[in-house]
Design a protein around this motif. Structure first.
Motif, short mmCIF file in Angstrom:
data_model
loop_
_atom_site.label_atom_id
_atom_site.label_comp_id
_atom_site.label_asym_id
_atom_site.label_seq_id
_atom_site.Cartn_x
_atom_site.Cartn_y
_atom_site.Cartn_z
N THR A 162 0.83 -1.19 0.00
CA THR A 162 0.00 0.00 0.00
C THR A 162 0.87 1.25 0.00
N LEU A 163 0.59 2.16 -0.91
CA LEU A 163 1.30 3.42 -0.97
C LEU A 163 0.50 4.47 -0.22
N LEU A 164 1.16 5.23 0.64
CA LEU A 164 0.51 6.26 1.43
C LEU A 164 1.00 7.64 1.01
N PHE A 165 0.12 8.60 1.06
CA PHE A 165 0.40 9.99 0.70
C PHE A 165 -0.05 10.85 1.86
N THR A 166 0.86 11.65 2.42
CA THR A 166 0.51 12.51 3.54
C THR A 166 1.16 13.88 3.36
N VAL A 167 0.53 14.89 3.93
CA VAL A 167 1.01 16.26 3.80
C VAL A 167 1.00 16.94 5.16
N ASP A 168 2.08 17.64 5.44
CA ASP A 168 2.15 18.54 6.58
C ASP A 168 2.39 19.92 5.98
N GLY A 169 1.34 20.68 5.82
CA GLY A 169 1.45 21.92 5.07
C GLY A 169 0.61 23.04 5.64
N VAL A 170 -0.13 23.69 4.77
CA VAL A 170 -0.89 24.87 5.15
C VAL A 170 -2.33 24.46 5.47
N ASN A 171 -2.80 24.87 6.65
CA ASN A 171 -4.18 24.54 7.05
C ASN A 171 -5.18 25.08 6.04
N GLY A 172 -6.22 24.27 5.77
CA GLY A 172 -7.28 24.69 4.87
C GLY A 172 -7.01 24.40 3.41
N ASN A 173 -5.77 24.07 3.06
CA ASN A 173 -5.46 23.78 1.66
C ASN A 173 -5.78 22.34 1.31
N GLN A 174 -6.17 22.13 0.06
CA GLN A 174 -6.33 20.78 -0.46
C GLN A 174 -5.13 20.47 -1.34
N TYR A 175 -4.55 19.31 -1.14
CA TYR A 175 -3.39 18.85 -1.89
C TYR A 175 -3.84 17.73 -2.81
N THR A 176 -3.51 17.83 -4.08
CA THR A 176 -3.88 16.80 -5.04
C THR A 176 -2.62 16.16 -5.59
N LEU A 177 -2.54 14.85 -5.45
CA LEU A 177 -1.41 14.06 -5.94
C LEU A 177 -1.82 13.39 -7.24
N TYR A 178 -0.97 13.51 -8.25
CA TYR A 178 -1.16 12.80 -9.51
C TYR A 178 0.04 11.89 -9.70
N VAL A 179 -0.21 10.61 -10.01
CA VAL A 179 0.85 9.65 -10.26
C VAL A 179 0.72 9.19 -11.71
N PHE A 180 1.81 9.31 -12.47
CA PHE A 180 1.85 8.96 -13.89
C PHE A 180 2.84 7.84 -14.11
N ASP A 181 2.55 6.97 -15.11
CA ASP A 181 3.58 6.03 -15.51
C ASP A 181 4.63 6.78 -16.32
N LEU A 182 5.70 6.09 -16.70
CA LEU A 182 6.80 6.78 -17.38
C LEU A 182 6.46 7.20 -18.80
N GLU A 183 5.30 6.76 -19.30
CA GLU A 183 4.84 7.21 -20.62
C GLU A 183 3.91 8.42 -20.49
N ARG A 209 -6.57 16.88 2.51
CA ARG A 209 -6.37 18.15 3.22
C ARG A 209 -5.09 18.05 4.05
N ASN A 210 -4.66 19.18 4.57
CA ASN A 210 -3.48 19.23 5.42
C ASN A 210 -3.63 18.25 6.60
N HIS A 211 -2.55 17.54 6.92
CA HIS A 211 -2.47 16.58 8.03
C HIS A 211 -3.34 15.35 7.81
N GLU A 212 -3.76 15.08 6.58
CA GLU A 212 -4.47 13.84 6.29
C GLU A 212 -3.51 12.87 5.60
N THR A 213 -3.92 11.62 5.59
CA THR A 213 -3.17 10.59 4.87
C THR A 213 -4.14 9.87 3.95
N SER A 214 -3.68 9.62 2.74
CA SER A 214 -4.50 8.91 1.76
C SER A 214 -3.84 7.58 1.42
N ILE A 215 -4.66 6.55 1.27
CA ILE A 215 -4.17 5.24 0.84
C ILE A 215 -4.42 5.15 -0.66
N LEU A 216 -3.34 4.92 -1.42
CA LEU A 216 -3.48 4.82 -2.87
C LEU A 216 -3.76 3.38 -3.24
#
Length: 83
Positions: free
Chosen positions: A16-37, A47-54
């Motif tokens: 399981t890949l996890l994505f977490t952010v410690d940043g600015v309160n109230g901001n939404q962070y969007t992660l995009y993962v691309f293959d090499l093509e 949101r800030n201080h959340e963790t997402s399971i990819l």
């Protein structure tokens, strides 16, 4: 010092890949993962201080970008290795 501390890491199950952010309160962070093509593999918004399971990502190399309010705040390479 960076105002956005972004972490991508593998959970203890090595699957399981996890994505977490410690940043600015109230901001939404969007992660995009691309293959090499350049094809979008997955994306996740948190949101800030959340963790997402990819969803399970197969072993290999990937590119990633993280945006806040349509502004890129981080990008790089990601290598996923499964046991």
């Amino acid at each position: 010092s960076k105002k956005h501390k972004i972490r991508l890491f593998t959970a203890s199950d090595s699957k399981t890949l996890l994505f977490t952010v410690d940043g600015v309160n109230g901001n939404q962070y969007t992660l995009y993962v691309f293959d090499l093509e350049g094809k979008l593999v997955t994306q996740s918004a948190i949101r800030n201080h959340e963790t997402s399971i990819l969803p399970e990502i197969i072993s290999g190399g990937y590119l990633y970008e993280v945006f806040v309010n349509d502004q890129k705040v981080e990008s790089g390479m990601l290598t996923v290795r499964k046991n």
